[in-house]
Scaffold this active site. Structure first.
Site, PDB file in Angstrom:
ATOM      1  N   PHE A  15       0.827  -1.220   0.000  1.00 32.23           N
ATOM      2  CA  PHE A  15       0.000   0.000   0.000  1.00 32.23           C
ATOM      3  C   PHE A  15       0.862   1.272   0.000  1.00 32.23           C
ATOM      4  CE2 PHE A  15      -4.090  -1.908   1.916  1.00 32.23           C
ATOM      5  CZ  PHE A  15      -4.799  -1.708   0.741  1.00 32.23           C
ATOM      6  N   GLY A  55      -0.666   7.273  -5.843  1.00 34.06           N
ATOM      7  CA  GLY A  55      -1.972   7.952  -5.866  1.00 34.06           C
ATOM      8  C   GLY A  55      -1.823   9.437  -5.606  1.00 34.06           C
ATOM      9  N   GLU A  73       3.488   2.071  -1.781  1.00 35.35           N
ATOM     10  CA  GLU A  73       3.734   2.550  -3.153  1.00 35.35           C
ATOM     11  C   GLU A  73       2.422   2.963  -3.804  1.00 35.35           C
ATOM     12  OE1 GLU A  73       6.513   0.226  -5.498  1.00 35.35           O
ATOM     13  OE2 GLU A  73       7.905   0.129  -3.812  1.00 35.35           O
ATOM     14  N   GLU A  74       1.353   2.227  -3.520  1.00 31.31           N
ATOM     15  CA  GLU A  74       0.041   2.601  -4.068  1.00 31.31           C
ATOM     16  C   GLU A  74      -0.324   4.022  -3.621  1.00 31.31           C
ATOM     17  OE1 GLU A  74      -3.167  -0.201  -3.660  1.00 31.31           O
ATOM     18  OE2 GLU A  74      -4.696   1.349  -3.881  1.00 31.31           O
ATOM     19  N   ARG A  75      -0.074   4.320  -2.348  1.00 34.22           N
ATOM     20  CA  ARG A  75      -0.477   5.627  -1.811  1.00 34.22           C
ATOM     21  C   ARG A  75       0.431   6.747  -2.314  1.00 34.22           C
ATOM     22  NH1 ARG A  75      -2.196   2.643   3.789  1.00 34.22           N
ATOM     23  NH2 ARG A  75      -4.157   1.870   2.923  1.00 34.22           N
TER      24      ARG A  75
END
Ligand SMILES: Cc1cc2nc3c(=O)[nH]c(=O)nc-3n(C[C@H](O)[C@H](O)[C@H](O)COP(=O)(O)OP(=O)(O)OC[C@H]3O[C@@H](n4cnc5c(N)ncnc54)[C@H](O)[C@@H]3O)c2cc1C
Length: 396
Positions: free
Chosen positions: A239, A246, A241-243
Site C-alpha cells: 500500500f 496515488g 507505493e500505491e499511496r
C-alpha cells in the site's frame, strides 16, 4: 530532492507518451467505459516505463522510487484519471509485493511479462463486505495437494475485466486476522472465475472495474507470494507505493486544471471585466496553487525517506490524505469558476471533479489514513487504552 538528467528523461518520455498516445483517445475510451490496456501497456513496456523500480533481472530498470515518482507526475498530464489508475495498478499496486517477496519462478512467470507489457494485472483485495476493513475479507484459499482452492468474491477490481492475473489477498488459515492471510497470484482465465460484471461509476469511466467471483478455483501453491500467513503484512507494505503513486499522479493534473481555469476566467467577461480580475477569484486560485505546491513538497519528502529506506507509513498516509483533500478543493473551486460550462459533462474540469473524488476513497479512505496517522502519533484511543490496561496490570 535533487533531480538528475535521468529523472527529467523519464518524466519527458512518459509525458510525451501521455500527450501523443493517450490524450487523443481519451474521449473515445471514456465513452466506451474501458481503455485498451493490452495495446497501451505493450507500447509502454517497449519504452521501459512499466518496471522503473523493478529488478533488471526481470526486465526492469532497477532504479529507486524517485524515478517512479517522475513517471507518476507525468501521468498526471493524462486528460482523465481512469487510464493513469489502470497503469498505476500495473506498476505500483499489483506488482510491488511480487517483486519484493515472490520466488524467482513466480517473478519469471508473472512479473517479467508484465514489465514487458505482455500481461495485464489487477490487485484484488477489496470485497463487498470488506473494503476499509482489509482484515475482514472472507475469500478463502484452502490447500489441496499441490494446489490452493479459492472460494469467495472480490469487488471494485480495477482492470478486472481484461487482466491476465490478479495479486489476490485470501484467507489461508483460521488464526488471527492479521496472520492468516496470503497474497496469491491468480490467473484470471482459471476455471471457476466469473468476472463479467463491469461496474458503472461516477468517474474514472475509462477504467474497467469488475466484480470477480471465485468458485472452487484451483491455483498451484507455487503461486503464493512469499510466506503463507504474511499476506496482510505484505499488502500493508504494498500500500505504501500505491499511496505514494496515488498522491503523486494527481499533481500535474491539478496544476493543469488551475491553469485552464486561469485561461478561461481571463477571457470570460462579466460585469465589464474578466472573471479572474475579481479579487475573490484570483486570490482563490493563488490559494489552490499553494495547496498543490504543499502537496508536491510532501510527496517529495515521503519519497526521499522511502528511498532512504525509512518507514514512510505516516508520510505516505499524510500525502494520500492531503492529495484527496486538495483534489476536492481544486476541482470544486475551479468548476465553480467555469460556471455553467463547468457543469457540462465533457469539460475537463468536470471530468477531473468526478475522477479525483476517488482519491479520498480508494486505496484506503481519508478516515483510514487519519486512523494510521493517529496510531503513529500514539493518540488512537484503542492503543492508549490497551497501554493503560497493561500498565495497570503490571502495577497490580
Ligand atoms: C473505482 C474504484 C476502483 C477500485 N479499485 C480497486 C482495486 O483495484 N482493488 C481493490 O482491492 N479495491 C479497489 N477499490 C476498492 C477501494 O479500495 C475501497 O472502496 C475502499 O478501500 C473503501 O472501502 P469500502 O468501499 O468498502 O468502504 P467502507 O469500508 O464501507 O467505508 C465507507 C466509508 O466509511 C468511512 N469509514 C470506514 N471506516 C472508518 C473508520 N474506521 N473510521 C471512520 N470512518 C470510517 C469512510 O468514510 C469510508 O469511505 C476500488 C474502488 C473504486 C470505487
Amino acid at each position: 530532492m535533487i533531480l538528475t538528467h535521468e529523472h527529467k528523461e523519464i518524466y519527458n518520455t512518459a509525458k510525451k507518451f501521455v500527450v501523443e498516445e493517450l490524450n487523443p483517445h481519451i474521449d473515445e475510451w471514456e465513452a466506451a467505459g474501458i481503455w485498451p490496456a493490452r495495446e497501451v501497456l505493450k507500447k509502454m513496456g517497449d519504452l521501459g516505463l512499466l518496471g522503473i523500480t523493478k529488478p533488471v533481472e526481470y526486465g526492469g530498470l532497477g532504479l529507486d522510487y524517485s524515478y517512479e515518482l517522475m513517471f507518476a507526475f507525468a501521468l498526471g498530464n493524462c486528460r482523465n484519471g481512469g487510464v493513469p489508475m489502470g497503469i498505476g495498478v500495473v506498476t505500483d499496486m499489483a506488482t510491488p509485493a511480487l517483486a519484493r517477496f515472490g520466488s524467482h519462478e513466480l517473478k519469471k512467470e508473472f512479473l517479467e511479462p508484465t514489465i514487458k507489457g505482455d500481461r495485464v494485472c489487477s490487485i484484488a483485495v477489496s470485497e463487498a463486505g470488506a473494503g476499509s476493513d482489509v482484515a475482514g475479507i472472507k475469500t478463502t484459499a484452502r490447500r489441496d495437494g499441490d494446489d490452493y482452492v479459492i472460494n469467495g468474491s472480490k469487488m471494485w477490481i480495477t482492470n478486472g475485466t481484461q487482466a491476465d492475473w490478479a495479486c489476490m489477498l485470501c484467507n489461508t488459515g483460521e488464526g488471527k486476522v492479521h496472520q492468516n492471510k496470503s497474497l496469491i497470484i491468480v490467473p484470471l482465465d482459471a476455471k471457476g472465475i466469473d468476472r463479467k460484471t463491469k461496474l458503472d461509476k461516477l468517474g474514472m469511466r475509462a477504467s474497467d472495474t469488475a466484480m470477480i467471483f471465485l468458485d472452487n478455483v484451483r491455483v498451484p501453491r507455487r503461486n503464493l507470494v512469499g510466506q503463507e500467513g504474511m499476506g496482510f503484512m505484505y499488502q500493508m507494505i504494498q500500500f505504501q507505493e500505491e499511496r505514494l503513486f496515488g498522491a503523486a499522479s494527481g499533481i500535474d493534473g491539478l496544476t493543469n486544471i488551475i491553469n485552464e481555469t486561469i485561461e478561461y476566467t481571463r477571457q470570460r467577461q462579466a460585469f465589464g471585466q474578466s472573471i479572474v480580475d475579481n479579487q475573490y477569484v484570483h486570490f482563490r486560485l493563488a490559494e489552490l496553487k499553494t495547496e498543490v505546491e504543499c502537496l508536491k513538497a510532501m510527496v517529495f519528502q515521503a519519497c526521499e525517506q522511502y528511498v532512504a529506506g525509512q518507514d514512510v507509513m505516516m508520510l505516505a498516509s499524510m500525502a494520500k490524505l492531503k492529495a484527496g483533500r486538495v483534489a476536492r478543493e481544486v476541482t470544486d473551486s475551479c468548476l465553480q469558476f467555469w460556471g455553467g460550462q463547468g457543469f457540462m459533462w465533457e469539460t475537463n474540469v468536470a471530468r477531473s471533479y468526478r475522477d479525483t473524488r476517488l482519491l479520498s476513497i480508494g486505496g484506503g479512505a481519508d478516515e483510514i489514513m487519519l486512523g494510521i496517522i493517529c496510531k503513529m502519533m500514539g493518540i488512537l484511543p484503542g492503543k492508549r487504552k490497551a497501554a493503560e490496561l497493561k500498565a495497570k496490570r503490571e502495577a497490580a
